[in-house]
Design an enzyme around this catalytic site. Structure first.
Site, PDB file in Angstrom:
ATOM      1  N   HIS A   1      12.584  49.536 -28.760  1.00  0.00           N
ATOM      2  CA  HIS A   1      12.238  50.948 -28.963  1.00  0.00           C
ATOM      3  C   HIS A   1      13.284  51.848 -28.313  1.00  0.00           C
ATOM      4  O   HIS A   1      13.729  52.839 -28.917  1.00  0.00           O
ATOM      5  CB  HIS A   1      10.853  51.216 -28.371  1.00  0.00           C
ATOM      6  CG  HIS A   1      10.513  52.668 -28.243  1.00  0.00           C
ATOM      7  ND1 HIS A   1       9.883  53.375 -29.246  1.00  0.00           N
ATOM      8  CD2 HIS A   1      10.717  53.547 -27.223  1.00  0.00           C
ATOM      9  CE1 HIS A   1       9.716  54.625 -28.848  1.00  0.00           C
ATOM     10  NE2 HIS A   1      10.207  54.751 -27.635  1.00  0.00           N
ATOM     11  N   GLU A   2      13.694  51.519 -27.080  1.00  0.00           N
ATOM     12  CA  GLU A   2      14.711  52.320 -26.394  1.00  0.00           C
ATOM     13  C   GLU A   2      16.053  52.236 -27.119  1.00  0.00           C
ATOM     14  O   GLU A   2      16.804  53.222 -27.176  1.00  0.00           O
ATOM     15  CB  GLU A   2      14.862  51.861 -24.941  1.00  0.00           C
ATOM     16  CG  GLU A   2      13.607  51.993 -24.098  1.00  0.00           C
ATOM     17  CD  GLU A   2      13.051  53.409 -24.090  1.00  0.00           C
ATOM     18  OE1 GLU A   2      13.846  54.369 -24.144  1.00  0.00           O
ATOM     19  OE2 GLU A   2      11.811  53.554 -24.058  1.00  0.00           O
TER      20      GLU A   2
ATOM     21  N   HIS B   1      16.279  54.839 -29.707  1.00  0.00           N
ATOM     22  CA  HIS B   1      16.747  56.149 -29.244  1.00  0.00           C
ATOM     23  C   HIS B   1      18.275  56.193 -29.245  1.00  0.00           C
ATOM     24  O   HIS B   1      18.883  57.200 -29.630  1.00  0.00           O
ATOM     25  CB  HIS B   1      16.214  56.431 -27.832  1.00  0.00           C
ATOM     26  CG  HIS B   1      14.751  56.736 -27.778  1.00  0.00           C
ATOM     27  ND1 HIS B   1      14.164  57.731 -28.511  1.00  0.00           N
ATOM     28  CD2 HIS B   1      13.738  56.167 -27.059  1.00  0.00           C
ATOM     29  CE1 HIS B   1      12.858  57.783 -28.260  1.00  0.00           C
ATOM     30  NE2 HIS B   1      12.579  56.833 -27.380  1.00  0.00           N
TER      31      HIS B   1
ATOM     32  N   GLU C   1      10.253  59.818 -30.848  1.00  0.00           N
ATOM     33  CA  GLU C   1       9.484  58.620 -30.485  1.00  0.00           C
ATOM     34  C   GLU C   1       9.057  57.857 -31.738  1.00  0.00           C
ATOM     35  O   GLU C   1       9.116  56.618 -31.769  1.00  0.00           O
ATOM     36  CB  GLU C   1       8.254  59.018 -29.666  1.00  0.00           C
ATOM     37  CG  GLU C   1       8.576  59.566 -28.287  1.00  0.00           C
ATOM     38  CD  GLU C   1       9.359  58.588 -27.434  1.00  0.00           C
ATOM     39  OE1 GLU C   1       9.038  57.380 -27.452  1.00  0.00           O
ATOM     40  OE2 GLU C   1      10.314  59.031 -26.769  1.00  0.00           O
TER      41      GLU C   1
ATOM     42  N   ASP D   1      10.084  54.035 -32.719  1.00  0.00           N
ATOM     43  CA  ASP D   1       9.094  53.020 -33.089  1.00  0.00           C
ATOM     44  C   ASP D   1       9.442  52.385 -34.435  1.00  0.00           C
ATOM     45  O   ASP D   1       9.301  51.170 -34.618  1.00  0.00           O
ATOM     46  CB  ASP D   1       7.699  53.660 -33.171  1.00  0.00           C
ATOM     47  CG  ASP D   1       7.107  53.928 -31.796  1.00  0.00           C
ATOM     48  OD1 ASP D   1       7.655  53.440 -30.797  1.00  0.00           O
ATOM     49  OD2 ASP D   1       6.088  54.648 -31.727  1.00  0.00           O
TER      50      ASP D   1
END
Length: 450
Positions: free
Chosen positions: A307-308, A311, A388, A392
């Site tokens: 998930h990070e 980003h 976010e 995801d």
């Protein structure tokens, strides 16, 4: 009455009062919506029931209700009522007069010195005003997290250090703002913007070197299986493995978390050791009973890291920096328009022609620009929630949606985040979507692929 309302101090005063009252009443309305939702939910939602005992859920629920009602009462009395009285009766002009009278020596009459005295007196006033609420919150609303107990000596040292650091930082800020305004005059906003650029990019450069001493200590990952899985994931997306860092945090109650920041060679993914099962330790004898069993399994940790990486892949850090620059530029344009407008100072009690620099900063940013700051914050939070969802979806595309879903459930339970919230309240306060929204979006991706 002046020809234009913008030139009438009385009208401006009432506008400031309306802005102040409306902004805080809106905040209270949102909180009442949140409290209403919390009252209605008396059982653990089915989604999180395997991870959150009913007894703990009830404790979290009562804590949130207590904190909510306290915030409403405190806002009504200390923020709205006191704020109205401060504006209407000219507190800031009165304190400026007091600061001027305290400047007894000739060298103290310089605006920088008077400004420092003013800020010192104002800080004492704000501290006294907040003291009843702070005492009540400390004694009557205990934290849900078990924090390490400190000795009396350690507490005293911490308080002294905090006071010294606070005085030094405040002094530097006041001196910088006053001198910058005196030197640049009408170009003050440009100077503030350039100063913010220097600070922003300076922090980007030095933060990687400050993570270890301030947040915690960098440690080697003991779990070889997890290390192998993280290596495979980072190689798949071509992210440098050595820039995924495990931090053993100083304060164990800081919670389970991971985050991405930076760009280029300065980018990092930071993983708090609380995110790892049993803090990543093979020997759990050093852990407290509350810590044993907390944290995520290997595949769930990898899903959170994925998930990070989302980003990073979407450039969210750089987009946030650019968005902040736009926000800052618009804010400084509005600041330039209002800062030198004399009737604003007259509205809060100053005589015509008296426009103290530091008071101007307090009034403009504390009251005049409130509508813009509130709406801009809403927009930036909305962008954050969008990012976010994108991160995801990135994890979903790499096949980690199910693991991420389970990880989110366990993290919300471990971090004692109340699982239900009002969507309107959340949209004005939270940089992340609600747990329910994120899980529903992940379920949609798993079921329909979109």
């Amino acid at each position: 009455m002046s020809e234009h309302f913008w030139d009438d101090p009385v009208i401006i005063l009432y506008l400031l009062l309306v802005i102040h009252i409306s902004d805080n009443l809106w905040a209270i309305y949102l909180l009442l919506r949140e409290i209403h939702v919390v009252y209605k939910v008396q059982m653990v939602p089915d989604l999180i029931r395997p991870y959150l005992p009913q007894e703990l859920f009830e404790k979290m629920r009562l804590h949130k209700l207590h904190k909510g009602w306290f915030t409403i009462v405190n806002t009504m009395v200390m923020v709205i009522i006191m704020g109205v009285l401060e504006l209407y009766f000219g507190l800031y002009s009165w304190l400026w007069d007091v600061a001027t009278q305290c400047a007894i020596a000739q060298w103290m009459k310089h605006e920088v010195i008077v400004s420092l005295i003013f800020v010192f007196i104002l800080s004492i006033y704000f501290w006294i005003k907040s003291l009843p609420g702070a005492i009540y919150e400390k004694l009557c609303i205990p934290s849900l997290h078990n924090r390490q107990k400190s000795s009396v000596a350690a507490i005293i040292v911490k308080v002294i250090v905090d006071i010294i650091v606070g005085i030094l930082v405040t002094t530097m800020m006041v001196v910088a703002l006053v001198y910058l305004t005196l030197w640049l005059g009408v170009f003050t906003a440009l100077g503030l913007y350039l100063q913010s650029l220097i600070i922003t990019f300076g922090l980007m450069i030095i933060i990687p070197f400050l993570i270890d001493p301030f947040l915690g200590k960098r440690v080697t990952l003991e779990n070889t299986n997890l290390r192998t899985e993280l290596d495979n994931l980072t190689k798949k997306v071509e992210f440098p493995t050595h820039q995924v860092v495990i931090i053993k945090v100083h304060d164990p109650s800081i919670g389970s978390n991971a985050f991405f920041y930076g760009f280029g060679c300065l980018k990092r993914i930071i993983i708090f050791d609380g995110l790892l099962l049993n803090r990543g330790k093979r020997d759990v004898s050093d852990l407290s009973p509350e810590e044993i069993g907390k944290g995520l399994r290997d595949e769930q940790v990898v899903a959170v890291v994925c998930h990070e990486l989302g980003h990073w892949s979407h450039g969210h850090f750089c987009k946030t920096v650019v968005t902040f620059q736009v926000y800052l530029i618009v804010m400084l344009i509005l600041f330039t328009i209002t800062f030198s407008h004399g009737p604003i100072y007259e509205a809060v009690g100053f005589a015509p022609g008296v426009q103290p620099i530091i008071v101007g900063f307090f009034i403009i940013f504390g009251f005049v620009l409130t509508p813009y700051l509130t709406m801009a914050n809403f927009v930036m939070l909305s962008l954050g929630r969008c990012y976010e969802y994108q991160a995801d979806k990135f994890a979903f595309r790499l096949g980690y949606a199910r693991e991420l879903r389970t990880a989110l459930l366990k993290l919300y339970a471990d971090n004692l985040v109340f699982p239900v919230t009002d969507r309107c309240y959340s949209s004005w306060h939270d940089s992340h979507p609600t747990m329910i929204d994120r899980l529903e979006r992940l379920d949609s991706l798993l079921n329909y692929g979109s």
